[in-house]
Each structure stands twice: as structure tokens, then as C-alpha cells.
Design an enzyme around this catalytic site. Structure first.
Site, mmCIF file in Angstrom:
data_model
loop_
_atom_site.group_PDB
_atom_site.id
_atom_site.type_symbol
_atom_site.label_atom_id
_atom_site.label_comp_id
_atom_site.label_asym_id
_atom_site.label_seq_id
_atom_site.Cartn_x
_atom_site.Cartn_y
_atom_site.Cartn_z
ATOM 1 C CB CYS A 86 -1.045 0.137 1.436
ATOM 2 S SG CYS A 86 -2.194 0.724 1.219
ATOM 3 C CG HIS A 196 -3.509 -3.956 3.433
ATOM 4 N ND1 HIS A 196 -2.394 -3.043 4.339
ATOM 5 C CD2 HIS A 196 -4.157 -2.749 2.816
ATOM 6 C CE1 HIS A 196 -2.423 -1.890 3.608
ATOM 7 N NE2 HIS A 196 -3.316 -1.428 3.128
ATOM 8 C CD GLU A 198 -0.338 -5.647 5.423
ATOM 9 O OE1 GLU A 198 -1.318 -5.026 5.909
ATOM 10 O OE2 GLU A 198 -0.225 -6.109 4.741
#
Length: 231
Positions: A86, A196, A198
């Protein structure tokens, strides 16, 4: 294998990245402040999402001049693994470690929701545990994720197999050229992506499809460094 999570003023996904490394592969991981000038102890460097320096001027435009960036460029040249997520992707673009630029989402709205990605390139340290063409559920959260490059650059990205992720056909959330969600450098050791991973490491989060990104990094590094790297 040692991981670093860079932290800029305004980073807000640093803890997510740190916890993802801990929870998926259990490797040593440190937060590294933007004033650091030495990244030599780290094998993989994560640049998290957020709003570095408040996203003033352009997203990533000020972070690009942080002291740690000289060390990051050196790490990239040495072949270390660098993952920008990002805002981290935006920083990689601003620093010239990846080609292209980010524009405002075509809708001019901040988009925050699940997104389906297609894995286009499994020949990178970040995607070796995926299969080509695999559809994965990875969330997005951005206002400036509309990836743009000129036709010549796009042709190079295609010719060199640098497009790593695309948004599922017909479901491009931001207007990115050629549905691009993530690209790598020609060497394959630097990856930038807007979604994302994660935030997708456990089914409790809505998807565990991001786990393979972290297991890919570790397995590729261990393969490269041999049995001595185990443990």
C-alpha cells in the site's frame, strides 16, 4: 532469517506486518525507525501501509527522502527481499525502485474491502508457494491505488513478467492500468502491491490467503542459503 518493518511518521500497518511475520513463520522481526541508516542485518525488509508524513505532496513523496531509504536502495541492489504494501508500494514508486506512479482511485473515494487477486507470476521470492492463476482474497484500503504507467513501461512489465498480481477480471476497484495490483522489479526481489497480505493471514480475519506470501519468502530464502539457514 531476519525481518525489518520500516516505520515512518504516519505508518499504521507496521504492527500488522510485525505480527504477520511472527504468526505465519515465527522469524525474528524488528521495527526499524525511518532515521536508521544501516539495514545490513536484515534479509527481508517490509515497508508497511499507512500515511507516511501525512501523505503530504504525494503519497510516499516525502518518505522517499528519509535516511533509511539510502540503506533500502543498497539492500535492493544486494538482492535482499523488499516488500512494499500500500503506502509502501507508493514509496517504492517514488524512490524509483519500481516503475510507474499512483493516481487517485477512479471513483475518487477511499476503498476499504476484500478484493480478489489473480496470481500472475510465481517465480518470485514472495509468490513461490502460490500457483499461477490462483485467485486469492486479499483486502485493500487506499485512496490512491490507481496504478499508472505509460505504454512503453507496461510493455516492459509484460515482457519481463513483472506483473505479479492483477485484480480479478471485471473487479478492478481503483482503475489501475491493465488491472495491476502488484509488480516487481526485473530481478524479482522487490515487490510492491496495494492489497494487504498481512491482513489476510488467518481465517478469523476473513482470509488466510496472505499466509503463503510469508511462507514463500522464508522457503525461498532457505533454499537459497541451504540447510544452514534452517532454524
Amino acid at each position: 532469517m531476519n525481518f525489518a518493518v520500516l516505520v515512518f511518521p504516519g505508518s499504521n500497518c507496521d504492527i500488522d506486518c510485525y505480527k504477520a511475520v511472527e504468526d505465519t513463520i515465527g522469524q525474528p522481526v524488528d521495527y526499524v525507525w525511518h532515521t536508521e541508516t544501516d539495514l545490513s542485518k536484515y534479509d527481508c525488509i517490509l515497508i508497511p501501509g499507512g500515511f507516511s508524513y501525512g501523505d503530504y505532496l504525494r503519497c510516499g513523496a516525502i518518505a522517499r527522502f528519509a535516511p533509511v531509504m539510502n540503506a533500502l536502495v543498497k539492500a535492493a541492489e544486494e538482492g535482499k527481499y523488499i516488500l512494499g504494501i500500500c503506502n509502501g508500494f507508493q514509496i517504492l514508486l517514488e524512490s524509483g525502485l519500481l516503475p510507474g506512479a499512483m493516481l487517485r482511485n477512479r471513483s475518487l473515494k477511499f476503498r476499504c474491502h476484500a478484493a480478489m487477486l489473480q496470481v500472475e507470476n510465481t517465480n518470485t521470492p514472495f509468490t513461490s508457494d502460490y500457483t499461477k492463476g490462483e485467485l486469492i482474497n486479499i483486502p485493500i484500503a487506499h485512496g490512491e491505488g490507481n496504478y499508472y504507467c505509460d505504454e512503453a513501461t507496461l510493455a516492459e512489465l509484460k515482457a519481463n513478467n513483472q506483473i505479479v498480481f492483477r485484480y480479478e477480471a471485471g473487479n478492478n476497484p481503483n482503475g489501475s492500468v491493465d488491472d495491476i495490483a502488484g509488480i516487481c522489479n526485473r530481478a524479482g526481489n522487490v515487490l510492491g502491491m496495494m492489497p494487504h497480505p498481512e491482513r489476510a493471514v488467518h481465517e478469523l480475519l476473513g482470509s488466510a490467503d496472505g499466509r503463503k506470501m510469508f511462507t514463500s519468502i522464508l522457503s525461498t530464502w532457505r533454499e537459497k542459503h541451504g540447510a544452514a539457514a534452517i532454524g
